[in-house]
Design an enzyme around this catalytic site. Structure first.
Site, mmCIF file in Angstrom:
data_model
loop_
_atom_site.group_PDB
_atom_site.id
_atom_site.type_symbol
_atom_site.label_atom_id
_atom_site.label_comp_id
_atom_site.label_asym_id
_atom_site.label_seq_id
_atom_site.Cartn_x
_atom_site.Cartn_y
_atom_site.Cartn_z
ATOM 1 N N HIS A 210 -8.134 -4.683 -0.861
ATOM 2 C CA HIS A 210 -6.879 -3.970 -0.545
ATOM 3 C C HIS A 210 -5.979 -4.703 0.327
ATOM 4 O O HIS A 210 -4.770 -4.277 0.638
ATOM 5 C CB HIS A 210 -7.095 -2.625 0.178
ATOM 6 C CG HIS A 210 -6.074 -1.752 0.085
ATOM 7 N ND1 HIS A 210 -5.407 -1.187 -0.988
ATOM 8 C CD2 HIS A 210 -5.259 -1.069 1.021
ATOM 9 C CE1 HIS A 210 -4.452 -0.214 -0.772
ATOM 10 N NE2 HIS A 210 -4.202 -0.392 0.571
ATOM 11 N N SER B 114 0.764 -1.341 -0.010
ATOM 12 C CA SER B 114 0.009 0.144 0.082
ATOM 13 C C SER B 114 0.972 1.338 -0.063
ATOM 14 O O SER B 114 1.624 1.596 -0.990
ATOM 15 C CB SER B 114 -0.924 0.057 1.205
ATOM 16 O OG SER B 114 -1.971 0.866 1.055
ATOM 17 N N ASP C 78 -10.025 -4.071 -5.174
ATOM 18 C CA ASP C 78 -9.624 -3.105 -4.137
ATOM 19 C C ASP C 78 -10.346 -1.563 -4.370
ATOM 20 O O ASP C 78 -10.175 -1.012 -5.154
ATOM 21 C CB ASP C 78 -8.082 -2.887 -4.840
ATOM 22 C CG ASP C 78 -7.270 -2.212 -3.629
ATOM 23 O OD1 ASP C 78 -7.641 -1.171 -2.918
ATOM 24 O OD2 ASP C 78 -6.011 -2.247 -3.630
HETATM 25 C C1 MLT Z 1 -1.505 5.977 -0.328
HETATM 26 O O1 MLT Z 1 -1.923 6.950 0.635
HETATM 27 O O2 MLT Z 1 -0.278 5.608 -0.266
HETATM 28 C C2 MLT Z 1 -2.493 4.962 -0.647
HETATM 29 O O3 MLT Z 1 -3.746 5.663 -0.886
HETATM 30 C C3 MLT Z 1 -2.753 3.956 0.050
HETATM 31 C C4 MLT Z 1 -2.966 4.101 1.530
HETATM 32 O O4 MLT Z 1 -2.061 4.213 2.173
HETATM 33 O O5 MLT Z 1 -4.038 4.144 2.051
#
Ligand code: MLT
Length: 213
Positions: free
Chosen positions: A187, A106, A156
């Protein structure tokens, strides 16, 4: 065996020089402990270097600032990708380890992608779990033949499919050898992600001669 460096981090030395170290990069709200079990599973006996994101969103550590869900502060992405690449160099000198493979989830996958695009010399490859494109207009970088696996989730709700595709496209355009795979998942990570990441690390990065630099 963890020395004070520019990021709070954990370092676990590995026992197998033929296995390149893993740089573990957690998601929003995680910390340096989060991905250690995943790292041990994906690359048993490899050294593990696991920094904590140095940006806070409320109380949640991240690797760069965002303006909203999926809307990134790109100046901060650039700044933090450079900081992280500098930290990798610092840790390599301190712990005497080879250049690592990033294993990011992520937000951690997104900063790994930014490091690949902005400081390609810092990593020998990457496994990006639920990643999206961190920069709207990435620089022309040179990633000739660098192996990158992107694992996306079909359902996701956070990563738009178009953004993961865009990331795969820009890494390929830079010369990386990209495998982009989408599984029926959201996700969150699944056991299938863990197995695939382990298989990819073994196939792409483990050599019998221990010659990784
Ligand atoms: C981010 O902010 O890098 C992406 O949206 C994934 C997350 O951290 O939720």
């Amino acid at each position: 065996m963890t020395t004070q460096l520019s990021y709070i981090h954990r370092f676990e030395p590995g026992g197998a020089p033929a296995r390149p170290p893993l740089l573990l990069l957690h998601g929003t709200g995680g910390d340096e402990e989060d991905l250690l079990p995943l790292g041990r599973e994906v690359a048993p006996s490899a050294s593990l270097l696991s920094p904590r994101g140095n940006v806070l969103e409320g109380a949640m550590p991240r690797f760069f600032r965002r303006i909203g869900e999926g809307r990134f502060d790109e100046d901060d992405v650039r700044r933090r990708a450079n900081e992280l690449a500098d930290f990798i160099g610092e840790a390599r000198r301190t712990y005497r380890i080879a250049a690592p493979v990033a294993l990011g989830y992520s937000n951690g996958a997104n900063i790994a992608a930014a490091v690949l695009l902005l400081r390609p010399e810092a990593l020998i490859g990457a496994i990006l779990l639920r990643a999206m494109a961190p920069l709207a207009d990435p620089p022309k970088s040179h990633l000739s033949g660098v192996p990158v696996l992107i694992l996306s989730g079909l359902n996701d709700p956070i990563v738009p499919a178009s953004s993961a595709k865009e990331l795969a496209r820009s890494l390929s355009a830079a010369g990386a050898r990209v495998a982009h795979e989408t599984a029926p998942a959201g996700h969150g990570l699944t056991q299938a992600d863990v197995m695939r990441a382990k298989e990819y690390y073994t196939e792409e990065f483990m050599r019998s001669d221990g010659q990784h630099q």
